[in-house]
Design an enzyme around this catalytic site. Structure first.
Site, PDB file in Angstrom:
ATOM      1  N   GLU A 268       1.005  -1.281   0.013  1.00 51.54           N
ATOM      2  CA  GLU A 268       0.165  -0.045  -0.055  1.00 51.54           C
ATOM      3  C   GLU A 268       0.879   1.086  -0.145  1.00 51.54           C
ATOM      4  O   GLU A 268       2.086   1.433   0.654  1.00 51.54           O
ATOM      5  CB  GLU A 268      -0.871  -0.018   1.342  1.00 51.54           C
ATOM      6  N   GLU A 323     -13.684   5.872  -0.935  1.00 54.16           N
ATOM      7  CA  GLU A 323     -14.365   4.973  -0.410  1.00 54.16           C
ATOM      8  C   GLU A 323     -15.196   5.656   0.762  1.00 54.16           C
ATOM      9  O   GLU A 323     -14.590   6.104   1.828  1.00 54.16           O
ATOM     10  CB  GLU A 323     -13.899   3.846   0.483  1.00 54.16           C
ATOM     11  N   LYS A 326     -15.547   4.761   4.783  1.00 53.90           N
ATOM     12  CA  LYS A 326     -14.275   4.747   5.660  1.00 53.90           C
ATOM     13  C   LYS A 326     -14.395   5.848   6.947  1.00 53.90           C
ATOM     14  O   LYS A 326     -14.673   6.934   6.471  1.00 53.90           O
ATOM     15  CB  LYS A 326     -13.025   5.019   4.907  1.00 53.90           C
ATOM     16  N   GLU A 332      -9.228   9.830   4.687  1.00 59.25           N
ATOM     17  CA  GLU A 332      -9.313   8.449   4.340  1.00 59.25           C
ATOM     18  C   GLU A 332     -10.214   8.065   3.550  1.00 59.25           C
ATOM     19  O   GLU A 332     -10.273   6.907   2.873  1.00 59.25           O
ATOM     20  CB  GLU A 332      -9.624   8.154   5.957  1.00 59.25           C
TER      21      GLU A 332
END
Length: 490
Positions: A268, A323, A326, A332
């Site tokens: 990541e 997203e 999250k 985030e």
């Protein structure tokens, strides 16, 4: 065959030879993390089409969802599936459970779905539910299941760790694992990775380090842009990228335990395109710079670090989508390369030369038809130009930009690019001849910067003319090397 390496006048056949060698050197691969903590994402079949249309040939999942694995069948896209942290205890305690999981989630789809690794947990040491003791036994049981199914040579077992597994990370040469993890977890994990031919997965985010230390860390250093570099006081190596420093701290920690031979995969890394007011550095321009420069660097075969210069790192960018469910700060929910409607948050390419390049090896191209990732500074997001009828994308005519050399690629690559620019490229290199106004400082980097900028300006600042496969970058502030000012051509 040896070629002279003088600053000017390298014979054309030698220059072409060097480019040919670079073209066929092995490079790392770039994939994406496909997270699904959202309620508005497209179905798996459409996601797979999105991956294919953007030349993304690796994907890492945070589970083993059947609909996703079925959609990936027959695509040739390499896949990493994940055993969630929540079932590590059962996977560690019962070999039958591990076997059933592998049989149901891997063997049932392989080889039509090209599963290449199983990530056993994710950042287990960070999880407050304390699953650490289960990690290595779970990995051992999963590998045993793969062996029983005769899949162990094709599918590797690994587990992504966060940089919080390190007790020390600065300078990079002093990298070491936390004392509470070294003997109970890291040493047996590394031994398993070695004996099974696997690799250590590392989640590394320069954004977090920059956000917390923006007063002492250069943004250019964090974004792979030209900078003066940081010298490791322990071994004298100079670092031009924060990610390199983070990864080399992990290499040093492994070396301290005598596991120098194990490869690292960056499982990541990424940069948020939006953040809260206190999240310094978050923004679309910086995200485009970080991810665009990272992808170009990896694909051009220049992913090695100062401590491991020959390492061909595979990298998984976080993440495919924004997203919306999250938790945490705004950042985030804004790491995605794409919005849920499949529109790009910003524009980067996952192949060198773009989809219209006609394939083939690395080469310098003038008509790539794409914005150059990281072409602007740390200010407002760049205005992305639109293609003209001829297919050429041109830089904005309202602002100035300059092309400079990227010291991270090393002198050999800079020399080859310099000779191309001054030779076949037609750059005006008279000012960097001995005795001329821009000859000093007499370094490959300084001369290359002048030649690259001359080439870029003579080509009308067309996008793609300041790239040289990672050997050059665009900047929006006028560079000055020694007493030599660079023309802008505006």
């Amino acid at each position: 065959m040896l070629c002279p390496s003088q600053s000017m006048g390298l014979p054309l056949f030698c220059s072409l030879l060097l480019l040919l060698l670079f073209s066929y050197s092995e490079a790392g691969g770039v994939g994406v993390n496909y997270g699904r903590v959202a309620n508005n994402l497209p179905p798996a079949t459409k996601v797979v089409e999105l991956l294919k249309s953007n030349d993304i040939d690796r994907v890492k999942l945070y589970d083993a969802d059947p609909s996703v694995l079925r959609a990936l069948a027959g695509t040739g896209i390499k896949v990493v599936v994940t055993i969630p942290n929540e079932i590590l205890a059962a996977t560690a305690a019962r070999s039958g459970f591990a076997f059933a999981w592998v049989q149901r989630n891997v063997a049932a789809y392989y080889p039509s779905t090209q599963i290449e690794a199983i990530a056993v947990g994710n950042e287990v040491f960070v999880d407050t539910r304390n699953f650490t003791a289960f990690l290595v036994p779970a990995m051992q049981n999963v590998h045993a299941a793969l062996s029983r199914l005769r899949l162990d040579s094709a599918v590797k077992v690994c587990s992504p760790i966060a940089l919080t597994a390190l007790q020390a990370s600065y300078p990079p040469s002093a990298g070491s694992f936390r004392s509470d993890l070294t003997e109970p977890v890291m040493r047996p994990m590394l031994e398993l990775l070695r004996t099974t031919g696997s690799y250590l997965m590392v989640n590394a985010y320069p954004f977090f380090a920059y956000e917390a230390n923006a007063d002492v860390i250069s943004l250019d250093y964090a974004l792979f842009r030209p900078n003066e570099g940081v010298v490791d006081s322990g071994n004298g190596l100079r670092y031009y990228s924060l990610l390199d420093a983070q990864i080399d701290a992990v290499f040093a920690a492994m070396s301290a335990l005598k596991y120098d031979d194990i490869k690292i995969v960056i499982s990541e890394t990424g940069w948020p395109s939006k953040g809260d007011s206190n999240e310094t550095g978050a923004g679309a321009a910086n995200a485009a710079a970080y991810n665009g420069n990272l992808v170009r660097r990896v694909l051009s075969g220049n992913a090695g670090t100062p401590l491991r210069p020959q390492a061909d790192l595979n990298v998984y960018v976080f993440a495919l989508f924004n997203e919306n469910q999250k938790p945490g700060p705004t950042s985030e929910r804004n790491y995605g390369l794409f919005y849920p409607d499949e529109g790009k948050v910003y524009d980067i390419e996952f192949t060198l030369g773009g989809s219209n390049s006609g394939g083939g090896g690395l080469r310098w191209e003038e008509d790539r038809g794409r914005p150059n990732g990281g072409s602007k500074g740390s200010g407002s997001p760049p205005t992305l130009p639109q293609p003209s009828s001829s297919g050429t994308v041109r830089a904005s005519s309202t602002g100035e930009s300059w092309c400079v050399a990227n010291a991270m690629v090393g002198k050999t690559r800079l020399q080859a690019a310099l000779d191309f620019a001054c030779g076949e490229g037609g750059a005006d290199c008279r000012p960097i001849q001995p005795g001329a106004a821009c000859y000093e400082p007499d370094t490959v980097e300084a001369h290359a910067a002048y030649a690259f900028n001359s080439y870029y300006q003579k080509k009308g600042r067309a996008i793609g003319t300041c790239d040289f496969e990672g050997a050059a970058y665009l900047v929006s502030q006028s560079p000055k090397i020694g007493r030599c000012a660079f023309p802008s051509g505006v």
